[in-house]
Design a protein around this motif. Structure first.
Motif, short mmCIF file in Angstrom:
data_model
loop_
_atom_site.label_atom_id
_atom_site.label_comp_id
_atom_site.label_asym_id
_atom_site.label_seq_id
_atom_site.Cartn_x
_atom_site.Cartn_y
_atom_site.Cartn_z
N GLU A 507 -94.14 119.93 -15.54
CA GLU A 507 -93.34 120.12 -14.33
C GLU A 507 -92.43 118.92 -14.07
OE1 GLU A 507 -96.18 122.98 -11.55
OE2 GLU A 507 -96.58 120.83 -11.67
N LEU A 508 -92.95 117.71 -14.33
CA LEU A 508 -92.16 116.50 -14.10
C LEU A 508 -90.95 116.45 -15.04
CD1 LEU A 508 -91.81 113.78 -12.67
CD2 LEU A 508 -93.26 112.76 -14.42
N PHE A 509 -91.16 116.78 -16.33
CA PHE A 509 -90.05 116.77 -17.29
C PHE A 509 -89.01 117.82 -16.92
CE2 PHE A 509 -92.77 114.31 -20.18
CZ PHE A 509 -91.84 113.44 -20.72
N GLU A 510 -89.47 119.00 -16.53
CA GLU A 510 -88.54 120.07 -16.17
C GLU A 510 -87.74 119.71 -14.92
OE1 GLU A 510 -86.35 123.45 -15.94
OE2 GLU A 510 -87.54 122.69 -17.64
N PHE A 511 -88.40 119.09 -13.95
CA PHE A 511 -87.71 118.69 -12.72
C PHE A 511 -86.68 117.60 -13.02
CE2 PHE A 511 -87.37 116.48 -8.59
CZ PHE A 511 -87.06 117.56 -7.78
N ASN A 512 -87.01 116.64 -13.89
CA ASN A 512 -86.07 115.60 -14.26
C ASN A 512 -84.87 116.18 -15.01
OD1 ASN A 512 -86.76 112.35 -14.13
ND2 ASN A 512 -88.56 113.64 -13.77
N ARG A 513 -85.12 117.16 -15.86
CA ARG A 513 -84.02 117.78 -16.61
C ARG A 513 -83.04 118.46 -15.66
NH1 ARG A 513 -82.31 122.37 -17.98
NH2 ARG A 513 -84.04 123.44 -16.97
N ARG A 514 -83.60 119.14 -14.65
CA ARG A 514 -82.77 119.87 -13.70
C ARG A 514 -81.96 118.94 -12.80
NH1 ARG A 514 -86.15 122.73 -9.47
NH2 ARG A 514 -87.34 123.24 -11.33
N MET A 515 -82.53 117.74 -12.51
CA MET A 515 -81.91 116.84 -11.54
C MET A 515 -81.11 115.70 -12.19
SD MET A 515 -82.85 117.88 -8.44
CE MET A 515 -82.74 116.43 -7.40
N GLN A 516 -81.08 115.61 -13.51
CA GLN A 516 -80.56 114.41 -14.17
C GLN A 516 -79.11 114.10 -13.84
OE1 GLN A 516 -80.83 114.86 -18.40
NE2 GLN A 516 -79.77 116.82 -18.46
N ASP A 517 -78.27 115.10 -13.56
CA ASP A 517 -76.86 114.86 -13.26
C ASP A 517 -76.58 114.77 -11.76
OD1 ASP A 517 -76.28 114.94 -15.98
OD2 ASP A 517 -76.07 117.14 -15.95
N LYS A 518 -77.64 114.82 -10.95
CA LYS A 518 -77.44 114.88 -9.50
C LYS A 518 -77.85 113.59 -8.78
CE LYS A 518 -78.16 119.87 -9.63
NZ LYS A 518 -79.00 121.01 -9.20
N TRP A 519 -78.51 112.68 -9.50
CA TRP A 519 -78.95 111.43 -8.86
C TRP A 519 -77.77 110.49 -8.66
CZ3 TRP A 519 -83.34 111.90 -6.68
CH2 TRP A 519 -84.40 112.58 -7.26
#
Length: 906
Positions: A507-519
């Motif tokens: 879940e952590l890897f998937e959440f990071n993948r989804r948010m990587q361009d939004k931080w």
């Protein structure tokens, strides 16, 4: 004396760890076992040549398990410190790629396969610049690490630096990689603490749980054929306490097999062991920290021992009690919880609450170890150890039960009373330190589905992970929405909590993948965006609300936290239940809903009763990504402030070193340290020989320890603030000091009296008030009679004291007169000016017309009550003069008391 550690190169240990980290499963243990066997064989040969050889495996084990080494509790060294030292030692340019990699080690591009791990980044930087093999032995490395820890504690920064540089210059890149991990106290070799100890000896892990000392483990279990058949518990040696396993009421019928069990209240306090040896008392926390100074080492000191020292029954010479330290109010009998940001271990700011020890077990009595006795026998023995003292020490109430329904009712009673939960204990259980599955069960409402409220909060910020989570955003700052109009979307948010557990690795890897361009990187210098209200907690990254995701959070309660988060409160033990990708960002919890929830159940998030329909299994925490969270080397309040960006504006504190222990509500520790650097000084975390003074607002435990050495002046923060405001170094005055060294005290005695009043300097009003307050506190400021003042004036003022003209007059002004039982206010007749004149020239003004009054002064514009005064005067034994205010002014003009007869109204 020759030792094994002095003969084994550190490179051999580093090489072993590198091999272990690359192996899988049982092969890791085999490599470690071979190393230990070679160590033991070599030790045997040395012992045969020299019978005095006592070296054990401790020298190596303390490096293999650095986080368990108490003697090196805090090195005070972080990755940035090491990075700067490497740049200096290797003569790297500050803007060079190598230096950039070391400073920005968290960036994924700077590490090959292990982003965020400083040791790996340093290895690739050092590899082409260091020798292939170092020259230090295990003993020499230990000596340097001991020197770093000791000198860091005593504030000898030059010696700390010397030891670090010696290690960096004499080790290879691979050795330094593992040395860094030892200093950071996280080895990451793929072997757990239990696995390493079990390889050394089958009983090592259990024995360490009792003694919490690696040195004792190595000394007493050096022979693998010698087994520990009985747990060794001794007075003065802390051990990890026995713990409870998670359970729900329905499980108990099966677990207890219909037999009787005990039910106890689970208090939300601090787990504490009391070790008593004659008149010596020791208090140890769950992790073995010593709080004896706070609670009292003998019957005369501390905030608890003096009240319980006489409650032990005759014949009790020594004992070890296990219990929970709580804060209780002696009048209301209310117990305060940790969830209210209340620390019972603090020796100050208890707000009327006092420490009270709830005892539920006994492990030793008069040198007899009781841990192997069943709980029912230990409880009977406990009854004959001490007499309970109200609100100070008592025995936990145990109710006997046999069914899950009785347990269910006890849990619901705990919910109604806002208690943390209940403990269920098997009467036949023996005491096993650090064991969680030994017959004790904890039942808490938040671990049962349907009893707690889930909170939908919005992710607004993030924090980079470390270790196995390096290169990922692993913790999240969550917020609630400000109230908004129906039909619209929220436009402002308040930070509420920080969460970093509950999700799976996937879940952590998937959440990071989804948010990587939004931080978006957050800069404290620019401050938060207009849509976000922050507290002291600042994130590393931000994300726009419309780009974010809602997290479903579960926690035990909502606790007050005045300024850490924008809501003024936060969650206790939060964990992620679900990542709500199905729910739009604007449907998160609002601040109004949060406050209603907090008030509804007094902060508890489990306000509903449990019943038989709740599921049989407790909510289990999801598997953690790493075995152990990274622990800070230094407590937050003692960490050094980052002053690298502070610009110097003055040389006011040039060549002066200060140690700020704590800040105040107006001036935080960090802001003061930045102010010191701004004005040319140096801020350190531990006072040393070069420290100019120690600054603090509250006298806490660390300050008391500094004072006890009598080596440093301890000064109030206000002095530093006044210096910066005046732009000059102000001399200390006695009122600035919380503690003065003998040399400083001697200077004060030359220039000030016992109350801090200067012999040579003009006194200000504020300084005079401080002097008077000190005189009053010492009980030497007593009321002085007017007759005594008059005698002094007659003695020293031959021609009379100008301002003692009316000294012996006791005057009643007829402006708000009370005669008999009636009170009448005379309108339009003010004697205010006359009142001031009388007081200025020494008169005593009386509020009541009593027997002491010598003069009654009337307003010449209103003489309507003169007959009443004359009538009252005829009945008195000691008469008073009745005059108008003209008598007062004429006396002052003539500088003497005039005859009253000429001023008596007609």
């Amino acid at each position: 004396m020759t030792t094994v550690a002095s003969k084994v190169p550190f490179s051999e240990l580093a090489g072993l760890l590198e091999k272990i980290s690359k192996k899988q499963g049982a092969d890791k243990k085999l490599l470690l076992q071979e190393f230990i066997n070679r160590w033991r064989d070599f030790h045997g040969k040395l012992h045969a040549d020299d019978a005095n050889t006592t070296d054990s495996f401790y020298s190596a084990l303390r490096l293999l398990l650095p986080h368990l080494e108490r003697e090196r509790a805090a090195y005070g060294i972080k990755e940035n410190t090491l990075a700067k030292l490497y740049i200096e030692v290797l003569c790297l340019g500050k803007d060079s790629p190598a230096a950039d990699k070391l400073i920005k080690y968290r960036a994924p591009k700077n590490a090959k396969g292990d982003a965020g791990d400083f040791a790996t980044v340093a290895y690739f930087v050092l590899k082409p610049r260091c020798p292939e093999k170092g020259s230090l032995t295990i003993e020499e490395v230990n000596q340097c690490l001991d020197g770093i820890a000791t000198n860091q504690t005593t504030g000898k920064k030059d010696l700390v630096r010397k030891n670090i540089l010696h290690l960096l210059r004499n080790l290879s890149a691979l050795e330094q990689k593992w040395l860094i991990r030892m200093i950071m106290k996280e080895l990451k070799c793929g072997l757990s603490q239990q696995a390493i100890l079990n390889v050394f000896h089958p009983d090592a892990n259990e024995y360490f749980n009792v003694t919490t000392s690696l040195e004792k483990v190595c000394a007493n279990l050096k022979d693998p054929s010698t087994r520990m058949h009985e747990i060794e518990i001794s007075v003065g040696a802390p051990f990890h306490p026995m713990l409870g396993e998670l359970a729900v009421p329905k499980q108990l019928d099966k677990i207890m097999e219909g037999k009787m069990f005990y039910i106890e209240i689970k208090f939300d306090g601090e787990r504490m062991q009391l070790h008593k040896k004659e008149d010596e008392y020791m208090y140890f926390s769950r992790n073995g920290h010593n709080y004896s100074r706070t609670f009292g080492e003998n019957p005369y000191d501390g905030n608890l021992t003096p009240y319980i020292a006489n409650c032990f029954k005759p014949g009790v010479k020594n004992c070890i009690l296990d219990g929970e330290m709580v804060g209780i109010h002696p009048e209301t009998k209310i117990i305060r919880t940790k969830g209210e940001n209340f620390d019972i271990k603090s020796d100050t700011n208890l707000d009327g609450y006092q420490p009270c020890l709830c005892v539920f077990d006994i492990l030793l009595l008069n040198d007899r170890v009781l841990s192997n006795l069943p709980l029912r026998e230990r409880k009977e023995i406990l009854k004959d150890v001490f007499n309970p003292v109200e609100c100070r020490m008592f025995i936990a109430e145990s109710k006997e039960a046999t069914t899950s329904k009785e347990c269910l009712q006890a849990l619901n009673d705990a919910i109604d009373k806002r208690e943390e939960g209940i403990m269920v204990k098997n009467p036949d259980s023996v005491y096993k330190p650090s064991v969680r599955k030994g017959g004790w069960y904890k039942i808490k409402p938040e671990y049962m589905r349907g009893l707690g409220d889930d909170l939908d909060v919005l992710v607004v910020g993030g924090y980079f992970g470390v270790g196995a989570r390096g290169g990922l955003v692993s913790h999240f700052l969550c917020a609630v929405a400000e109230p908004f109009e129906p039909g619209e979307k929220p436009s402002k948010f308040r930070s509420f909590c920080r969460v970093g557990s509950g999700y799976s690795r996937k879940e952590l890897f998937e959440f990071n993948r989804r948010m990587q361009d939004k931080w978006i990187p957050y800069s404290d210098r620019k401050g938060p965006p207009s849509w976000l209200i922050l507290g002291r907690e600042k994130p590393s990254l931000l994300v726009e609300p419309s780009d974010s995701t809602i997290l479903q959070i579960k926690a035990s309660e909502i606790t007050s936290d005045s300024d850490k988060f924008g809501t003024g409160c936060t969650l206790r033990f939060p964990r992620v239940e679900k990542i709500r990708s199905d729910k739009p960002w604007h449907e998160c919890l609002t601040f109004t809903e949060l406050k209603e929830l907090q008030e509804q159940f007094a902060g508890k998030l489990a306000g509903r009763h449990a019943d038989e329909d709740h599921e049989d299994e407790p909510i289990k925490k999801k598997k953690k990504v790493v075995v152990r969270q990274e622990k800070p080397l230094v407590a937050p309040q003692f960490r050094a402030t980052d002053t690298s960006q502070v610009k110097k504006v003055s040389e006011l504190f040039e060549d002066k070193e200060f140690c700020v222990v704590n800040g105040s509500s107006k001036h935080s520790k960090a802001s003061l340290e930045k102010k010191i650097v701004e004005y040319g000084g140096t801020a350190v975390q531990h006072p040393g020989p070069e420290t100019f003074c120690v600054l603090c607002d509250k006298v806490q435990m660390k300050v008391k320890n500094i004072i006890s050495t009598n080596k440093h002046d301890v000064v109030k923060l206000d002095w530093l603030v006044r210096c910066t405001e005046a732009r000059r170094l102000l001399p200390w005055v006695p009122s600035d000091m919380l503690h003065a060294r003998p040399e400083t005290e001697a200077l004060f005695k030359q220039n000030y009296d016992d109350y801090g009043d200067s012999y040579t300097e003009d006194t200000t009003i504020d300084q005079l008030m401080v002097v008077f307050k000190k005189v009053q506190e010492e009980g030497k400021l007593k009321p002085v009679s007017t007759d005594f003042i008059a005698e002094i004036e007659n003695k020293y003022f031959v021609e009379g004291s100008t301002y003692g003209l009316f000294r012996l007059c006791r005057v009643y002004l007829d402006d708000n007169t009370v005669i008999g039982d009636k009170s009448t206010h005379i309108k339009d007749c003010s004697l205010e000016l006359t009142s001031l004149e009388l007081r200025m020239y020494g008169a005593t003004l009386c509020e009541m017309l009593n027997e002491d009054v010598t003069h009654v002064v009337l307003c010449d514009r209103d003489l309507g009550r003169i007959d009443k005064f004359r009538s009252l005067n005829r009945s008195r034994w000691q008469k008073f003069h009745i005059v108008t205010q003209d008598w007062v002014s004429d006396c002052i003009d003539n500088g003497k008391i005039l005859g009253e007869r000429g001023y008596e109204p007609a």
